[in-house]
Design a protein around this motif. Structure first.
Motif, PDB file in Angstrom:
ATOM      1  N   ARG A   1     -44.705  10.420 -45.070  1.00 25.13           N
ATOM      2  CA  ARG A   1     -44.356  11.510 -44.151  1.00 25.13           C
ATOM      3  C   ARG A   1     -44.531  11.065 -42.701  1.00 25.13           C
ATOM      4  NH1 ARG A   1     -46.899  16.800 -46.361  1.00 25.13           N
ATOM      5  NH2 ARG A   1     -47.902  16.804 -44.341  1.00 25.13           N
ATOM      6  N   TYR A   2     -43.958  11.846 -41.793  1.00 30.74           N
ATOM      7  CA  TYR A   2     -44.072  11.519 -40.374  1.00 30.74           C
ATOM      8  C   TYR A   2     -45.524  11.563 -39.910  1.00 30.74           C
ATOM      9  CZ  TYR A   2     -43.618  11.846 -35.304  1.00 30.74           C
ATOM     10  OH  TYR A   2     -43.762  11.634 -33.952  1.00 30.74           O
ATOM     11  N   ASP A   3     -46.326  12.513 -40.402  1.00 28.69           N
ATOM     12  CA  ASP A   3     -47.728  12.584 -39.965  1.00 28.69           C
ATOM     13  C   ASP A   3     -48.514  11.371 -40.470  1.00 28.69           C
ATOM     14  OD1 ASP A   3     -47.535  13.540 -42.602  1.00 28.69           O
ATOM     15  OD2 ASP A   3     -49.292  14.827 -42.404  1.00 28.69           O
TER      16      ASP A   3
ATOM     17  N   ASP B   1     -55.942  18.552 -48.710  1.00 29.55           N
ATOM     18  CA  ASP B   1     -54.937  19.088 -47.803  1.00 29.55           C
ATOM     19  C   ASP B   1     -54.283  17.948 -47.031  1.00 29.55           C
ATOM     20  OD1 ASP B   1     -56.859  18.303 -45.974  1.00 29.55           O
ATOM     21  OD2 ASP B   1     -57.571  20.337 -45.586  1.00 29.55           O
ATOM     22  N   GLU B   2     -53.429  18.291 -46.052  1.00 30.26           N
ATOM     23  CA  GLU B   2     -52.707  17.266 -45.309  1.00 30.26           C
ATOM     24  C   GLU B   2     -53.636  16.343 -44.543  1.00 30.26           C
ATOM     25  OE1 GLU B   2     -49.690  20.422 -46.130  1.00 30.26           O
ATOM     26  OE2 GLU B   2     -51.803  20.362 -45.606  1.00 30.26           O
ATOM     27  N   ALA B   3     -54.688  16.900 -43.954  1.00 27.16           N
ATOM     28  CA  ALA B   3     -55.621  16.074 -43.183  1.00 27.16           C
ATOM     29  C   ALA B   3     -56.295  15.031 -44.073  1.00 27.16           C
ATOM     30  CB  ALA B   3     -56.671  16.954 -42.509  1.00 27.16           C
ATOM     31  N   ALA B   4     -56.723  15.442 -45.257  1.00 25.91           N
ATOM     32  CA  ALA B   4     -57.359  14.507 -46.189  1.00 25.91           C
ATOM     33  C   ALA B   4     -56.344  13.493 -46.716  1.00 25.91           C
ATOM     34  CB  ALA B   4     -57.986  15.280 -47.343  1.00 25.91           C
ATOM     35  N   TYR B   5     -55.121  13.941 -46.934  1.00 29.27           N
ATOM     36  CA  TYR B   5     -54.042  13.050 -47.384  1.00 29.27           C
ATOM     37  C   TYR B   5     -53.797  11.962 -46.351  1.00 29.27           C
ATOM     38  CZ  TYR B   5     -49.691  12.351 -50.118  1.00 29.27           C
ATOM     39  OH  TYR B   5     -48.696  11.854 -50.919  1.00 29.27           O
ATOM     40  N   ARG B   6     -53.787  12.349 -45.070  1.00 34.70           N
ATOM     41  CA  ARG B   6     -53.632  11.364 -43.994  1.00 34.70           C
ATOM     42  C   ARG B   6     -54.812  10.407 -43.958  1.00 34.70           C
ATOM     43  NH1 ARG B   6     -51.573  15.977 -41.250  1.00 34.70           N
ATOM     44  NH2 ARG B   6     -53.615  16.480 -40.394  1.00 34.70           N
ATOM     45  N   SER B   7     -56.010  10.950 -44.115  1.00 34.33           N
ATOM     46  CA  SER B   7     -57.212  10.122 -44.034  1.00 34.33           C
ATOM     47  C   SER B   7     -57.230   9.058 -45.127  1.00 34.33           C
ATOM     48  CB  SER B   7     -58.459  11.014 -44.147  1.00 34.33           C
ATOM     49  OG  SER B   7     -59.630  10.239 -44.105  1.00 34.33           O
ATOM     50  N   ILE B   8     -56.867   9.439 -46.344  1.00 35.04           N
ATOM     51  CA  ILE B   8     -56.822   8.473 -47.441  1.00 35.04           C
ATOM     52  C   ILE B   8     -55.762   7.418 -47.171  1.00 35.04           C
ATOM     53  CG2 ILE B   8     -56.154   8.202 -49.865  1.00 35.04           C
ATOM     54  CD1 ILE B   8     -57.609  10.759 -50.492  1.00 35.04           C
ATOM     55  N   THR B   9     -54.612   7.858 -46.641  1.00 32.91           N
ATOM     56  CA  THR B   9     -53.542   6.908 -46.334  1.00 32.91           C
ATOM     57  C   THR B   9     -53.996   5.895 -45.302  1.00 32.91           C
ATOM     58  OG1 THR B   9     -51.881   8.620 -46.792  1.00 32.91           O
ATOM     59  CG2 THR B   9     -51.155   6.698 -45.539  1.00 32.91           C
ATOM     60  N   ARG B  10     -54.660   6.364 -44.257  1.00 37.08           N
ATOM     61  CA  ARG B  10     -55.133   5.464 -43.197  1.00 37.08           C
ATOM     62  C   ARG B  10     -56.159   4.476 -43.744  1.00 37.08           C
ATOM     63  NH1 ARG B  10     -59.152   4.631 -39.525  1.00 37.08           N
ATOM     64  NH2 ARG B  10     -58.463   3.897 -37.451  1.00 37.08           N
ATOM     65  N   SER B  11     -57.115   5.002 -44.510  1.00 35.98           N
ATOM     66  CA  SER B  11     -58.160   4.137 -45.065  1.00 35.98           C
ATOM     67  C   SER B  11     -57.550   3.082 -45.979  1.00 35.98           C
ATOM     68  CB  SER B  11     -59.180   4.982 -45.829  1.00 35.98           C
ATOM     69  OG  SER B  11     -60.177   4.172 -46.389  1.00 35.98           O
ATOM     70  N   TRP B  12     -56.601   3.520 -46.826  1.00 34.22           N
ATOM     71  CA  TRP B  12     -55.958   2.552 -47.708  1.00 34.22           C
ATOM     72  C   TRP B  12     -55.230   1.484 -46.898  1.00 34.22           C
ATOM     73  CZ3 TRP B  12     -50.677   1.685 -47.606  1.00 34.22           C
ATOM     74  CH2 TRP B  12     -50.254   0.659 -48.457  1.00 34.22           C
ATOM     75  N   PHE B  13     -54.446   1.889 -45.901  1.00 38.75           N
ATOM     76  CA  PHE B  13     -53.637   0.921 -45.169  1.00 38.75           C
ATOM     77  C   PHE B  13     -54.527  -0.118 -44.478  1.00 38.75           C
ATOM     78  CE2 PHE B  13     -51.246  -0.583 -41.448  1.00 38.75           C
ATOM     79  CZ  PHE B  13     -50.146  -1.118 -42.109  1.00 38.75           C
TER      80      PHE B  13
ATOM     81  N   LEU C   1     -52.339  17.127 -35.562  1.00 42.03           N
ATOM     82  CA  LEU C   1     -53.257  16.004 -35.385  1.00 42.03           C
ATOM     83  C   LEU C   1     -54.305  16.312 -34.319  1.00 42.03           C
ATOM     84  CD1 LEU C   1     -50.733  13.021 -35.557  1.00 42.03           C
ATOM     85  CD2 LEU C   1     -52.232  13.850 -37.359  1.00 42.03           C
ATOM     86  N   LYS C   2     -53.897  16.995 -33.255  1.00 45.64           N
ATOM     87  CA  LYS C   2     -54.842  17.333 -32.187  1.00 45.64           C
ATOM     88  C   LYS C   2     -55.882  18.340 -32.645  1.00 45.64           C
ATOM     89  CE  LYS C   2     -51.811  16.526 -28.180  1.00 45.64           C
ATOM     90  NZ  LYS C   2     -51.082  17.175 -27.057  1.00 45.64           N
ATOM     91  N   LEU C   3     -55.445  19.333 -33.410  1.00 48.12           N
ATOM     92  CA  LEU C   3     -56.354  20.391 -33.845  1.00 48.12           C
ATOM     93  C   LEU C   3     -57.215  19.981 -35.036  1.00 48.12           C
ATOM     94  CD1 LEU C   3     -53.956  23.455 -33.553  1.00 48.12           C
ATOM     95  CD2 LEU C   3     -56.027  23.101 -32.214  1.00 48.12           C
ATOM     96  N   GLU C   4     -56.797  18.914 -35.716  1.00 49.65           N
ATOM     97  CA  GLU C   4     -57.524  18.459 -36.905  1.00 49.65           C
ATOM     98  C   GLU C   4     -58.985  18.167 -36.573  1.00 49.65           C
ATOM     99  OE1 GLU C   4     -57.446  14.346 -39.292  1.00 49.65           O
ATOM    100  OE2 GLU C   4     -55.552  15.434 -39.310  1.00 49.65           O
ATOM    101  N   GLY C   5     -59.872  18.752 -37.336  1.00 49.03           N
ATOM    102  CA  GLY C   5     -61.294  18.508 -37.136  1.00 49.03           C
ATOM    103  C   GLY C   5     -61.902  19.240 -35.968  1.00 49.03           C
ATOM    104  N   SER C   6     -61.136  20.136 -35.326  1.00 51.96           N
ATOM    105  CA  SER C   6     -61.666  20.835 -34.153  1.00 51.96           C
ATOM    106  C   SER C   6     -62.533  22.034 -34.519  1.00 51.96           C
ATOM    107  CB  SER C   6     -60.504  21.310 -33.272  1.00 51.96           C
ATOM    108  OG  SER C   6     -59.736  22.292 -33.951  1.00 51.96           O
ATOM    109  N   GLN C   7     -62.575  22.359 -35.788  1.00 55.01           N
ATOM    110  CA  GLN C   7     -63.354  23.499 -36.288  1.00 55.01           C
ATOM    111  C   GLN C   7     -62.777  24.843 -35.867  1.00 55.01           C
ATOM    112  OE1 GLN C   7     -65.743  22.616 -38.466  1.00 55.01           O
ATOM    113  NE2 GLN C   7     -65.091  20.530 -37.947  1.00 55.01           N
ATOM    114  N   PHE C   8     -61.567  24.837 -35.326  1.00 55.75           N
ATOM    115  CA  PHE C   8     -60.925  26.088 -34.956  1.00 55.75           C
ATOM    116  C   PHE C   8     -59.969  26.473 -36.092  1.00 55.75           C
ATOM    117  CE2 PHE C   8     -62.522  24.563 -30.962  1.00 55.75           C
ATOM    118  CZ  PHE C   8     -62.901  25.712 -30.294  1.00 55.75           C
ATOM    119  N   GLU C   9     -60.559  27.010 -37.158  1.00 56.30           N
ATOM    120  CA  GLU C   9     -59.782  27.289 -38.358  1.00 56.30           C
ATOM    121  C   GLU C   9     -58.695  28.319 -38.102  1.00 56.30           C
ATOM    122  OE1 GLU C   9     -62.105  28.166 -41.768  1.00 56.30           O
ATOM    123  OE2 GLU C   9     -63.430  26.428 -41.535  1.00 56.30           O
ATOM    124  N   GLN C  10     -58.970  29.258 -37.211  1.00 58.67           N
ATOM    125  CA  GLN C  10     -57.971  30.280 -36.917  1.00 58.67           C
ATOM    126  C   GLN C  10     -56.713  29.661 -36.320  1.00 58.67           C
ATOM    127  OE1 GLN C  10     -59.236  33.331 -34.189  1.00 58.67           O
ATOM    128  NE2 GLN C  10     -57.499  34.659 -34.645  1.00 58.67           N
TER     129      GLN C  10
END
Length: 520
Positions: A241-243, A380-392, A166-175
């Motif tokens: 999921r937990y995330d 991916d997981e980040a997008a899956y979380r984003s859709i879940t949040r928006s829906w909720f 969650l912290k690294l999500e969107g940080s642009q540090f793909e590595q």
């Protein structure tokens, strides 16, 4: 630094020429307008605008009015409000409109530069710090994963991995994200070995150290919380999921206090048919079949596998609760059912216990497998979380819960199992009656790669019914998914990177559990 585009709206725009020269020397590009209408038009036309400086006291359309209209179509755009007016009400309204910064005239070049640095560089600097911190933590996590952790340690490892994700999500540090993904894969490899070695011991009723699992979760976690005079709403989000819980939890905290947070383990298979029936019956599937021979259906039998949850729940309550409880059981599988739920939510305050099963996330995971557009939206997981949040946030469920937030009520929020994004195919050969689930199989004469699975040749030892005297259950480890040799490449491409459940992974087995109470 790549060129940063600034939109500056001020009715005294000619006075900004020195600032424009100063900022251009620093690598910024300034687009100037003298009123709110032009500012809105330019922002709509120029998709490269990175930040807006907005004079509050422009004639015609004020700065606050301009801000409101801008946020309607560019909610993400950072806006710095500049004004001569130091009135607290103006400041409060601007801050309430989610401005990025607030400056009082006259402003000097260094104030502007500092504000830009804070806005533009903040995300990069935070990302760099987070990436650096994870690099330092990587070795510690690696040692923890490979040190033979017990269950308590495994829960903490999983939570740490999700926190870093969650912290690294969107940080642009793909590595760093790639390294984290590999570390999660390593963790799931070790977790699968841990579960395979301990699962049958966890099901031993004489084991005092066994974790709370699906079949005893209500007895251990829910029923002790029921108090006379305080209605309890038990919400079970199928497939959460937990995330996903981590991004829903802060929303719930806006209206409710979090009293307790815990976890339990889903039984195997990590599917609705097994884990959720076990939750509501308060017993393992083999015992459910014995107690309810007419209601329980095995995988190879036609019919709905979760048709009798309410009956199972009522039976469990009658066995374990000494007093009569007024209960309502609701399952939401369609949006219009959710709308009805929201409309009736206050009526449930007369109940001791209201159970709500909400199937949105489960439907999302299945629809994503079948619909190309959802594969793109939840890549991916980040997008899956984003859709879940928006829906909720926009769901009838949240709308209904907000209606009772000002009443004396307890909210219990949990799930039955999670999902994992599958990546590694594993060949299985079975007869025509072998089940079709990608993360577990039950059938006769199964042939499979031993290292890929945890097998139960005696299903009853795992608390599972035996459809046939020679039936075996196998559960996929890590991110594997089962494929038959027939048309192998087609199904490999079709199912790879889809979210599935039924097997052994941290994501599927570790289930979040939270107890909230109203703030009144």
């Amino acid at each position: 630094m790549s060129e940063i585009n600034i939109l500056w709206a001020d009715d005294e725009i000619e006075m900004l020429k020195p600032l424009q020269i100063f900022l251009e020397k620093k690598g910024y590009r300034l687009h100037t307008v003298s009123n709110g209408y032009d500012a809105i038009d330019l922002l709509k036309e120029n998709g490269k605008i990175d930040v807006v400086f907005l004079d509050e006291s422009m004639p015609g359309l004020s700065g606050l009015e301009t801000l409101g209209q801008m946020k309607e179509f560019r909610s993400d755009i950072p806006v710095v409000m500049i004004t001569k007016n130091e009135a607290e009400s103006i400041m409060d309204e601007a801050i309430g409109s989610q401005i990025a910064d607030y400056l009082i005239k006259p402003v000097n070049p260094h104030q502007i530069l500092l504000s830009l640095k804070k806005i533009i560089d903040n995300k990069r600097l935070v990302g760099e710090k987070t990436s650096s911190d994870y690099q330092q933590e990587f070795r510690n996590l690696l040692m923890e994963i490979n040190s033979g952790p017990g269950l308590t340690e495994w829960i903490e490892i999983y939570k740490k991995l999700v926190n870093w994700e969650l912290k690294l999500e969107g940080s642009q540090f793909e590595q760093m994200m790639d390294i984290l993904a590999m570390q999660k894969k390593e963790a799931n490899s070790e977790w699968s070995k841990f579960v395979s070695s301990n699962y049958l011991d966890w099901l031993d009723s004489s084991n005092q150290d066994a974790p709370v699992m699906s079949h005893n979760m209500m007895r251990k976690f829910v029923l002790p919380e029921l108090e006379e005079g305080i209605p309890t709403v038990f919400v079970l989000m199928d497939n959460m999921r937990y995330d996903q819980w981590r991004i829903i939890e802060p929303i719930l905290k806006e209206k409710f206090y979090l009293e307790k947070e815990n976890h339990f383990l889903s039984i195997l298979p990590t599917t609705t048919q097994y884990s959720r029936n076990a939750i509501f019956a308060g017993m393992m599937p083999d015992d459910i079949q014995k107690r309810f021979p007419e209601q329980w259906l095995n995988d190879n039998e036609d019919g709905g596998k979760n048709m009798y949850e309410e009956d199972f729940l009522k039976d469990q309550l009658s066995r374990l609760v000494k007093r009569d409880l007024k209960t309502t059981y609701i399952k939401v599988t369609r949006h219009h059912f959710g709308k009805q739920l929201a409309d009736k939510m206050t009526n449930f305050l007369d109940n001791d216990l209201t159970v709500i099963v909400y199937n949105f996330i489960d439907m999302l995971s299945h629809a994503r497998t079948e619909m190309e557009v959802l594969k793109e939206l939840a890549a991916d997981e980040a997008a899956y979380r984003s859709i879940t949040r928006s829906w909720f946030l926009h769901s009838p469920l949240w709308a209904g819960l907000q209606k009772i937030a000002d009443k004396k009520v307890r909210i219990i929020f949990t799930t039955d199992h999670g999902t994992i994004r599958v990546a590694t195919p594993s060949r299985v050969v079975g007869d025509k009656d072998t089940t079709t689930n990608l993360r577990y199989k039950v059938g006769k004469n199964l042939r499979y790669q031993d290292s890929d699975v945890f097998d139960l040749r005696d299903p009853k030892a795992g608390g599972l019914p035996r459809p046939n005297i020679s039936s075996t259950f196998i559960f996929a480890k890590e991110d594997r998914f089962f494929l038959y040799p027939n048309n192998y490449n087609h199904y490999h491409n079709y199912y790879q990177d889809t979210f599935q459940h039924g097997g052994i992974s941290l994501e599927e087995m570790i289930c979040p559990f939270g107890i909230f109470r109203s703030k009144v």
